[in-house]
Design a protein around this motif. Structure first.
Motif, PDB file in Angstrom:
ATOM      1  N   ARG A 190       0.838  -1.202   0.000  1.00 52.35           N
ATOM      2  CA  ARG A 190       0.000   0.000   0.000  1.00 52.35           C
ATOM      3  C   ARG A 190       0.876   1.257   0.000  1.00 52.35           C
ATOM      4  N   ALA A 191       1.947   1.203   0.791  1.00 52.81           N
ATOM      5  CA  ALA A 191       2.859   2.352   0.835  1.00 52.81           C
ATOM      6  C   ALA A 191       3.557   2.536  -0.511  1.00 52.81           C
ATOM      7  N   HIS A 192       3.929   1.399  -1.135  1.00 50.14           N
ATOM      8  CA  HIS A 192       4.604   1.470  -2.436  1.00 50.14           C
ATOM      9  C   HIS A 192       3.708   2.103  -3.480  1.00 50.14           C
ATOM     10  N   LYS A 193       2.420   1.758  -3.441  1.00 50.48           N
ATOM     11  CA  LYS A 193       1.495   2.279  -4.448  1.00 50.48           C
ATOM     12  C   LYS A 193       1.426   3.799  -4.375  1.00 50.48           C
ATOM     13  N   GLU A 194       1.571   4.325  -3.174  1.00 49.92           N
ATOM     14  CA  GLU A 194       1.512   5.771  -3.030  1.00 49.92           C
ATOM     15  C   GLU A 194       2.774   6.440  -3.562  1.00 49.92           C
ATOM     16  N   THR A 195       3.911   5.746  -3.454  1.00 48.89           N
ATOM     17  CA  THR A 195       5.182   6.384  -3.824  1.00 48.89           C
ATOM     18  C   THR A 195       5.666   5.998  -5.222  1.00 48.89           C
ATOM     19  N   GLN A 196       5.185   4.862  -5.738  1.00 53.08           N
ATOM     20  CA  GLN A 196       5.734   4.376  -7.002  1.00 53.08           C
ATOM     21  C   GLN A 196       4.896   4.746  -8.217  1.00 53.08           C
ATOM     22  N   ARG A 197       4.277   5.903  -8.198  1.00 59.82           N
ATOM     23  CA  ARG A 197       3.590   6.392  -9.395  1.00 59.82           C
ATOM     24  C   ARG A 197       4.653   6.967 -10.339  1.00 59.82           C
ATOM     25  N   ASP A 222      -1.914  -4.693  -8.374  1.00 57.63           N
ATOM     26  CA  ASP A 222      -2.945  -3.838  -8.980  1.00 57.63           C
ATOM     27  C   ASP A 222      -2.492  -3.482 -10.397  1.00 57.63           C
ATOM     28  N   LEU A 223      -3.110  -4.098 -11.384  1.00 57.05           N
ATOM     29  CA  LEU A 223      -2.698  -3.927 -12.773  1.00 57.05           C
ATOM     30  C   LEU A 223      -2.745  -2.465 -13.210  1.00 57.05           C
ATOM     31  N   SER A 224      -3.707  -1.717 -12.679  1.00 57.63           N
ATOM     32  CA  SER A 224      -3.863  -0.321 -13.100  1.00 57.63           C
ATOM     33  C   SER A 224      -2.692   0.547 -12.658  1.00 57.63           C
ATOM     34  N   MET A 225      -1.890   0.045 -11.701  1.00 59.37           N
ATOM     35  CA  MET A 225      -0.756   0.822 -11.207  1.00 59.37           C
ATOM     36  C   MET A 225       0.538   0.523 -11.956  1.00 59.37           C
ATOM     37  N   ALA A 226       0.534  -0.447 -12.879  1.00 60.49           N
ATOM     38  CA  ALA A 226       1.751  -0.810 -13.612  1.00 60.49           C
ATOM     39  C   ALA A 226       2.267   0.401 -14.383  1.00 60.49           C
ATOM     40  N   SER A 262      17.572  -8.889  -4.210  1.00 59.11           N
ATOM     41  CA  SER A 262      17.665  -7.546  -4.789  1.00 59.11           C
ATOM     42  C   SER A 262      17.143  -7.487  -6.221  1.00 59.11           C
ATOM     43  N   GLU A 263      17.401  -8.515  -7.025  1.00 54.39           N
ATOM     44  CA  GLU A 263      16.958  -8.482  -8.421  1.00 54.39           C
ATOM     45  C   GLU A 263      15.428  -8.552  -8.504  1.00 54.39           C
ATOM     46  N   CYS A 264      14.822  -9.470  -7.732  1.00 53.91           N
ATOM     47  CA  CYS A 264      13.359  -9.603  -7.735  1.00 53.91           C
ATOM     48  C   CYS A 264      12.712  -8.328  -7.205  1.00 53.91           C
ATOM     49  N   ALA A 265      13.270  -7.810  -6.108  1.00 53.57           N
ATOM     50  CA  ALA A 265      12.709  -6.596  -5.509  1.00 53.57           C
ATOM     51  C   ALA A 265      12.786  -5.426  -6.491  1.00 53.57           C
ATOM     52  N   SER A 266      13.875  -5.327  -7.259  1.00 50.55           N
ATOM     53  CA  SER A 266      14.024  -4.246  -8.235  1.00 50.55           C
ATOM     54  C   SER A 266      12.957  -4.325  -9.313  1.00 50.55           C
ATOM     55  N   ILE A 267      12.711  -5.544  -9.804  1.00 54.86           N
ATOM     56  CA  ILE A 267      11.709  -5.721 -10.863  1.00 54.86           C
ATOM     57  C   ILE A 267      10.333  -5.310 -10.341  1.00 54.86           C
ATOM     58  N   LEU A 268       9.967  -5.767  -9.126  1.00 58.86           N
ATOM     59  CA  LEU A 268       8.675  -5.409  -8.542  1.00 58.86           C
ATOM     60  C   LEU A 268       8.571  -3.896  -8.341  1.00 58.86           C
ATOM     61  N   GLN A 269       9.676  -3.305  -7.874  1.00 55.65           N
ATOM     62  CA  GLN A 269       9.672  -1.874  -7.580  1.00 55.65           C
ATOM     63  C   GLN A 269       9.521  -1.058  -8.855  1.00 55.65           C
ATOM     64  N   VAL A 270      10.230  -1.456  -9.916  1.00 55.32           N
ATOM     65  CA  VAL A 270      10.188  -0.700 -11.173  1.00 55.32           C
ATOM     66  C   VAL A 270       8.808  -0.809 -11.820  1.00 55.32           C
ATOM     67  N   ILE A 271       8.210  -2.001 -11.808  1.00 58.25           N
ATOM     68  CA  ILE A 271       6.871  -2.157 -12.400  1.00 58.25           C
ATOM     69  C   ILE A 271       5.844  -1.412 -11.552  1.00 58.25           C
ATOM     70  N   GLY A 272       6.035  -1.412 -10.228  1.00 62.73           N
ATOM     71  CA  GLY A 272       5.296  -0.498  -9.361  1.00 62.73           C
ATOM     72  C   GLY A 272       3.844  -0.838  -9.108  1.00 62.73           C
ATOM     73  N   ALA A 273       3.455  -2.101  -9.278  1.00 62.86           N
ATOM     74  CA  ALA A 273       2.043  -2.466  -9.083  1.00 62.86           C
ATOM     75  C   ALA A 273       1.852  -3.448  -7.930  1.00 62.86           C
ATOM     76  N   GLY A 274       2.901  -3.620  -7.111  1.00 58.65           N
ATOM     77  CA  GLY A 274       2.774  -4.554  -5.998  1.00 58.65           C
ATOM     78  C   GLY A 274       3.109  -5.976  -6.422  1.00 58.65           C
ATOM     79  N   SER A 275       2.711  -6.930  -5.591  1.00 57.59           N
ATOM     80  CA  SER A 275       2.978  -8.338  -5.894  1.00 57.59           C
ATOM     81  C   SER A 275       1.918  -9.212  -5.261  1.00 57.59           C
ATOM     82  N   GLY A 276       1.774 -10.408  -5.807  1.00 55.11           N
ATOM     83  CA  GLY A 276       0.861 -11.388  -5.230  1.00 55.11           C
ATOM     84  C   GLY A 276      -0.577 -10.922  -5.245  1.00 55.11           C
TER      85      GLY A 276
END
Length: 699
Positions: A440-447, A537-541, A519-533
């Motif tokens: 939830r915090a990531h969604k706010e910052t990773q726009r 949220d597809l709309s946040m990609a 670190s590699e997995c976390a980077s991919i999730l962070q860059v795509i920016g839509a969370g995980s599991g």
């Protein structure tokens, strides 16, 4: 039916069943394949109820070539004596009277699936023909029906065998009284019922068919839920008969293990208990009056549950072995009890778990859970005849109380095994809670950031300038050498680059905590920016396309597989939406030499077969080419112009879209290729070794 064949006695038989024929959706949900299968479930459930009552342990289902279906059991057999109120035989009452049967407080069934008493009669009303045979008292009795009306079919005089039976045979309804014919003898003590029917195509749509897959799934499920019951299915509709048999002794504990989509982190826990409640029901008196009477009921609860490494929830609930896919009061009680216990235990262990004031939510508790919930109670209240939702209010409190007590005892137990298992569960649900809060915090910052804003994205990300998500592309490239070339080859307006170093973590084997700490997995999730599991949220990609660009060799294919495993496990909506692609870099560069000052032609091929075909064609055209032919072993061997024109430029490149046509089969493939079980993977590799191109192995 001809007018002269329609006598007064048929009015009482058909007045109820005519309503079924006029409004079939009220009774079976629909008139497509789903409704057709529902009719079959009604007949099968009657046989299962006999087995549940301790009568008979074998059921056979036969799908005939002519489209009819036959269900047989070794139960007590439908009563053949005269029912005093109607003056009809038990067989005719069961198949022609709505709300009639042995499941309305008569004591014949303590808990049964077909509880509304309309199952057999509804199937009969919606069948062009229905034949029933009953073995009882040393004799075999038989009766036939045409669209709900009893009578005789003229099945070809002198013709014997199953093939002579047809719904289009001449039919003569009974006029003065029905006849339950004695057609044979059986050994003493042999009992059972066989029902064969032809669905009425005036009611059901022409394309409605019996689904063998659905039938097999339901039969397997029932065999798990009724330990010791053997169910045999035979499908004769194809060129070759298909037979399957299901028989399990392990009950719902074995069923939970079968359903689980992931590796376990706990053992399968079994919770058994019961509770009583009172309800007021109308009871029919001898004088024909309905009198409200308060009765005490017992609700038996049996639950099997286990947590796995994944985050998907598999919860199946049943009432008297009838599936309730849309839940109901029993499922609500299960979820309430589970959340209550785990919240209490997390609060009691807050310091060890470092949770602060955060509270668990239902999704945190259900993540990775596989559970089978069954309740047995007399005359349950369902919402609608299709029995997809349990309505009995008391079931909620009883299931919740049984589960709360059993789980609390386990969590406070001082046994070493119980303490270990309990600790694992608490760690898992708290990790899920922290992942949810973090997402939830990531969604706010990773726009998507504009040029004036700061960004906390990884420094190795080479982002694009465009804010248009739909047209932007993220290339995940293998290695820093490929990144250098790709930087020069890309269109910086809409193409972003993220390099990864070698082979990322195999997330099929790893836990969610290991994945997030990589670190590699976390980077991919962070860059795509839509969370995980489950929080994805597809709309946040941040990108419209994600393109995996790895070398065209075995190692590159392995890296691509590891990346696809990450996307399938934790970002599946991206694949389902068709937004994940694999780049297709060329394998060979062929320089065709032109005479004179004319520039040479550059041709690229993408497989050995394509190369040999091209060379043969050039030799036929008597064109010369430079030898040796350049074979690319990696993206870094290309210069920027070559990489752009072959792999990255939208006008010339080729992409392979990754699709998930069947999530269940895809899950099996990922588990085979990337899971913990080595033996099946070894067999797969050995079987496919002959097809391997040895030239592609770097040695």
């Amino acid at each position: 039916m001809a007018a002269q064949d329609y006598s007064a006695r048929h009015l009482s038989v058909l007045e109820g069943l005519e309503a079924v024929r006029k409004r079939p959706g009220m009774y079976i949900g629909s008139t497509d394949s789903r409704g057709l299968m529902h009719c079959l479930w009604e007949v099968i459930d009657n046989s299962v109820d006999e087995a549940l009552a301790g009568n008979g342990s074998a059921i056979t289902v036969l799908l005939h070539k002519d489209g009819s279906v036959e269900v047989g059991d070794k139960g007590r057999g439908i009563p053949v004596d005269i029912e005093p109120k109607t003056g009809l035989t038990g067989v005719e009452v069961v198949f022609t009277k709505l709300h009639a049967g042995g499941k309305f407080g008569s004591g014949s069934y303590a808990a049964s699936g077909g509880l509304h008493g309309v199952g057999a009669s509804v199937v009969n009303a919606l069948s062009e023909r229905l034949d029933v045979e009953v073995d009882r008292g040393g004799k075999t009795y038989a009766m036939s029906f045409h669209r709900g009306e009893p009578g005789n079919f003229a099945d070809g005089a002198g013709v014997t065998g199953e093939s002579s039976k047809s719904p289009t045979s001449a039919f003569s309804p009974f006029v003065s009284g029905s006849e339950l014919a004695v057609v044979g003898k059986v050994a003493k003590g042999v009992t059972g019922t066989r029902v064969r029917y032809w669905a009425d195509r005036q009611i059901f749509s022409p394309e409605a068919t019996f689904s063998l897959e659905d039938l097999v799934t339901r039969a397997r499920q029932t065999a798990f839920l009724v330990p010791g019951l053997a169910i045999e299915i035979r499908d004769e509709r194809g060129d070759e008969p298909v037979e399957q048999r299901f028989h399990y002794e392990g009950g719902i504990g074995e069923y939970a293990d079968f359903l689980a989509p992931d590796e376990p982190v706990t053992e399968t826990w079994r919770v058994v208990g019961s509770g009583t409640f009172t309800e007021t029901v109308p009871v029919l008196q001898e004088n024909g009056h309905m009198v409200p009477t308060e009765v005490e009921r017992t609700c038996e609860v049996d639950i099997a549950l286990r947590w796995g490494t994944g985050y998907d929830t598999t919860l199946r609930s049943y009432v008297n072995i009838i599936a309730t896919p849309k839940g109901g009061s029993h499922q609500a009680g299960f979820e309430t009890g589970l959340l209550k216990v785990l919240r209490t235990q997390v609060e009691a262990n807050a310091r060890r778990l470092k949770v602060g004031t955060d509270k668990l939510e239902k999704d945190d508790v259900l993540a990775g859970l596989t559970a089978v919930l069954t309740v047995r109670l007399p005359e349950p209240q369902f919402e609608g005849q299709t029995k997809e939702v349990l309505g009995t209010p008391a079931a909620r409190a009883i299931v919740s109380n049984v589960l709360t007590k059993a789980l609390t005892d386990r969590f406070v137990s001082t046994k070493r095994e119980d303490k270990t298992q309990s600790g694992i569960v608490l760690d898992k649900v708290v990790a899920e809670m922290k992942a949810r809060i973090s997402a939830r915090a990531h969604k706010e910052t990773q726009r998507r950031k504009n040029a004036l804003e700061s960004s906390s994205l990884p420094t190795k990300l080479v982002d694009c300038r465009s804010n248009d998500v739909a047209h932007s592309e993220l290339f995940i490239v293998e290695g820093d050498s490929a990144l250098g070339t790709a930087k020069l080859a890309r269109d910086s307006e809409y193409q972003a680059l993220l390099p990864i170093r070698g082979k990322i973590l195999n997330v099929q084997k790893a836990s969610i905590a290991d994945m997030l700490s990589n670190s590699e997995c976390a980077s991919i999730l962070q860059v795509i920016g839509a969370g995980s599991g489950r929080s994805f949220d597809l709309s946040m990609a941040r990108y419209g396309k994600v393109i995996l660009m790895s070398d065209a060799d075995v190692d590159g294919a392995h890296i691509r597989t590891l990346l696809l495993t990450l996307f399938f496990r934790y970002m599946r909506p991206l694949i389902e939406d068709g937004r994940v692609f694999a780049a297709v870099p060329p394998l060979h560069r062929v320089v065709v030499m032109n005479p004179g000052s004319k520039p040479n032609d550059i041709l690229y091929t993408y497989s050995e077969k394509e190369l040999h075909g091209l060379l043969s064609q050039l030799e036929k055209q008597k064109k010369r080419y430079q030898d040796p032919i350049q074979r690319y072993k990696g993206l870094g061997e290309m210069d920027a112009d070559q990489l752009a024109s072959t792999t990255m430029d939208r006008k010339h490149r080729m992409l392979r879209r990754v699709r998930v046509a069947d999530a269940a089969s895809a899950e099996k493939v990922f588990e085979l290729l990337m899971g913990n079980d080595v033996a099946p993977r070894k067999e797969f590799i050995i079987e496919g070794s002959d097809r391997l191109d040895k030239e592609r192995i770097d040695a």
